[in-house]
Design an enzyme around this catalytic site. Structure first.
Site, short mmCIF file in Angstrom:
data_model
loop_
_atom_site.label_atom_id
_atom_site.label_comp_id
_atom_site.label_asym_id
_atom_site.label_seq_id
_atom_site.Cartn_x
_atom_site.Cartn_y
_atom_site.Cartn_z
N GLU A 131 0.84 -1.19 0.00
CA GLU A 131 0.00 0.00 0.00
C GLU A 131 0.88 1.24 0.00
O GLU A 131 2.08 1.16 0.28
CB GLU A 131 -0.92 -0.01 1.23
CG GLU A 131 -1.87 -1.18 1.26
CD GLU A 131 -2.82 -1.15 2.45
OE1 GLU A 131 -2.74 -0.17 3.24
OE2 GLU A 131 -3.65 -2.06 2.57
N ALA A 134 2.31 1.26 3.35
CA ALA A 134 2.62 -0.05 3.93
C ALA A 134 3.25 -0.94 2.87
O ALA A 134 2.56 -1.65 2.15
CB ALA A 134 1.36 -0.72 4.50
N GLY A 135 4.58 -0.86 2.78
CA GLY A 135 5.30 -1.73 1.86
C GLY A 135 5.95 -2.84 2.66
O GLY A 135 5.33 -3.86 2.95
N ARG A 292 36.08 -7.97 -28.68
CA ARG A 292 36.45 -6.57 -28.71
C ARG A 292 37.98 -6.44 -28.54
O ARG A 292 38.53 -6.91 -27.54
CB ARG A 292 35.74 -5.81 -27.58
CG ARG A 292 36.20 -4.38 -27.36
CD ARG A 292 35.80 -3.45 -28.49
NE ARG A 292 36.02 -2.06 -28.12
CZ ARG A 292 35.86 -1.04 -28.96
NH1 ARG A 292 35.49 -1.26 -30.22
NH2 ARG A 292 36.06 0.20 -28.56
N GLN A 303 43.89 -8.14 -17.36
CA GLN A 303 43.45 -8.63 -16.06
C GLN A 303 42.29 -7.80 -15.50
O GLN A 303 41.40 -8.34 -14.83
CB GLN A 303 44.61 -8.62 -15.06
CG GLN A 303 45.60 -9.75 -15.26
CD GLN A 303 46.62 -9.82 -14.14
OE1 GLN A 303 46.72 -8.90 -13.33
NE2 GLN A 303 47.37 -10.91 -14.09
N GLN A 361 30.20 -1.72 -17.70
CA GLN A 361 31.56 -1.22 -17.63
C GLN A 361 32.47 -1.93 -18.64
O GLN A 361 33.30 -1.30 -19.31
CB GLN A 361 32.12 -1.40 -16.21
CG GLN A 361 33.40 -0.63 -15.94
CD GLN A 361 33.19 0.87 -15.93
OE1 GLN A 361 32.08 1.34 -15.68
NE2 GLN A 361 34.23 1.63 -16.22
N ILE A 362 32.30 -3.22 -18.79
CA ILE A 362 33.12 -3.98 -19.74
C ILE A 362 32.82 -3.57 -21.17
O ILE A 362 33.72 -3.49 -22.02
CB ILE A 362 32.91 -5.49 -19.53
CG1 ILE A 362 33.55 -5.92 -18.20
CG2 ILE A 362 33.51 -6.30 -20.68
CD1 ILE A 362 33.23 -7.34 -17.78
N GLU A 388 9.13 -7.66 -3.13
CA GLU A 388 8.99 -8.83 -2.26
C GLU A 388 10.01 -8.84 -1.13
O GLU A 388 10.58 -9.88 -0.77
CB GLU A 388 9.05 -10.12 -3.09
CG GLU A 388 7.87 -10.24 -4.02
CD GLU A 388 7.71 -11.64 -4.58
OE1 GLU A 388 7.68 -12.59 -3.79
OE2 GLU A 388 7.63 -11.77 -5.80
N ARG A 400 17.23 -11.23 12.65
CA ARG A 400 16.29 -11.59 13.71
C ARG A 400 16.15 -13.10 13.85
O ARG A 400 15.94 -13.62 14.95
CB ARG A 400 14.93 -10.93 13.44
CG ARG A 400 14.94 -9.43 13.70
CD ARG A 400 13.57 -8.81 13.58
NE ARG A 400 13.58 -7.41 13.99
CZ ARG A 400 12.54 -6.60 13.92
NH1 ARG A 400 11.39 -7.06 13.42
NH2 ARG A 400 12.62 -5.35 14.31
#
Length: 408
Positions: A131, A134-135, A292, A303, A361-362, A388, A400
């Site tokens: 909501e 209210a997540g 590439r 590396q 990035q690669i 979720e 907990r």
């Protein structure tokens, strides 16, 4: 009880290869288009229904796989194809899990088939829990369901948000408060069919990622549903509420609420989705690094690139193993004594964000453009650490659980 194994059997391998072929031949070619359109890919869902992927039978076969690997294997392959389209295909499953986890046999047999329809008339379903206020804090839920004993009907009022398939679904599974004094233990789940007076779609969200999946608010204004639409039935609800009240008097409570039961069952599956997206981005980056060339040699010979790919592959494999362990434990009734379900989602979700970012990035400048899919994969991956149960909530659940304190 099935023994834990890291090797798929022949039947599972056949299903995996079939799903991979569908993802490669049907989902991937359509991914960029539906991401741009930000619309539900009905033609792709229909194709999935035609071949039997979008169906109650297929979902049930994977859900009841005694090894527990059916669902995570299926999720990984479909989300390897594209997260947005795959979520449109599997999004109904969350509502189905809600019914399976909380419904009677009659309710399961009545409503789950209506969630899927058939190849000629595809349907979808929506699970409505979150909501505006209210997540993660489900105890703050404001949607109320009041029982009208004279008519044997429940009257539901409230607003749900972030609902996959919300407003366009044939069946909505709505979590509502039935006893506000019990906090999250005073919740119940209800079936609300399409066309019910008072049910309406609110805002449709324009999202950063998974844009082929419909996400919207669901408005419930004096929605009336028969008593038979309370999942589990009123007798079971009354018994559960009575136990919760008694435990509250005694100063302790460990009763599961309807929304949390659904999320617990689905967290390893979300982890598998994240693994699929991460694997897809890694494979693109690996192929790119091999072809590439810079300074007269493939960039994988450097590396700085090779070590990134090594870390990416290691994290993906580790995430998959956590997901498989949790899935096996769940199907074989092993208690999550260390919150293994949350562990799997947490690690896989964070891996997907990191790996897709490394893939960009690669690829360098190419990775930042929509000419290559890793940009879309990176946008899609962001959702895994949010929906979720955010990564922060997963850490809270794990902490907990380890401490032995109640998870509310």
């Amino acid at each position: 009880m099935a023994e834990f194994t890291m090797e798929l059997n022949d039947e599972q391998k056949e299903v995996r290869d079939w799903l991979h072929g569908f993802a490669a031949d049907v989902i991937r070619p359509a991914a960029a288009e539906w991401d741009e359109r930000e619309e539900t890919p009905w033609p792709v869902i229909q194709e999935a229904a035609k071949v039997g992927i979008y169906s109650l039978d297929f979902y049930a076969q994977q859900y009841f796989d005694p090894t527990g690997l059916g669902i995570p294997m299926a999720m990984e392959e479909l989300f390897w194809g594209d997260a947005g389209i795959a979520l449109s295909i599997v999004g109904t499953g969350l509502a189905a899990v809600g019914v399976l986890a909380n419904g009677t046999e009659e309710q399961i047999g009545t409503w789950i088939p209506q969630m899927y329809g058939d190849a000629s008339d595809v349907k979808v379903a929506a699970f409505c829990s979150s909501e505006p206020d209210a997540g993660s804090d489900v105890a703050s839920m404001r949607t109320r369901a009041v029982y009208d004993e004279a008519k044997d009907e429940w009257v539901i009022n409230g607003t749900k948000t972030w609902a996959t398939n919300g407003g366009i679904a044939n069946v909505h599974v709505v979590v509502a408060v039935v006893d506000s004094e019990l906090g999250s233990k005073g919740h119940a789940s209800f079936i609300v069919p399409a066309g019910t007076p008072g049910l309406a779609q609110g805002q449709k969200f324009k999202k950063h990622g998974i844009r082929a999946s419909h996400t919207a608010e669901v408005i419930l204004d004096n929605v009336r549903v028969p008593g038979s639409c309370l999942l589990g039935g009123k007798e079971k609800l009354d018994e559960r509420l009575a136990r919760a009240r008694e435990k509250a008097k005694q100063g302790g409570e460990r009763v599961k609420n309807a929304a949390m039961a659904t999320f617990e069952a689905s967290r390893p599956a979300v982890g598998a989705m994240a693994v699929g997206t991460a694997r897809a981005a890694y494979e693109v980056a690996l192929d790119y690094a091999k072809t590439r060339e810079q300074f007269g040699r493939p960039i994988i010979d450097n590396q700085g690139v090779a070590f990134q790919l090594a870390d990416m592959r290691t994290s993906i494999d580790a995430a998959r193993l956590l997901v498989w362990r949790a899935s096996w434990m769940a199907v074989n009734g092993k208690p999550f004594t260390a919150a293994e379900g949350s562990m799997s989602k947490l690690f896989a979700s964070e891996t997907a964000k990191q790996v897709t970012g490394q893939a960009i990035q690669i690829l360098g400048g190419n990775g930042y453009t929509r000419e290559y899919p890793v940009e879309r994969m990176h946008r899609d991956a962001a959702i895994y650490t949010i929906f979720e149960g955010t990564s922060e909530i997963q850490r809270l659940v794990i902490a907990r659980t380890l401490a032995g304190t109640p998870i509310r």
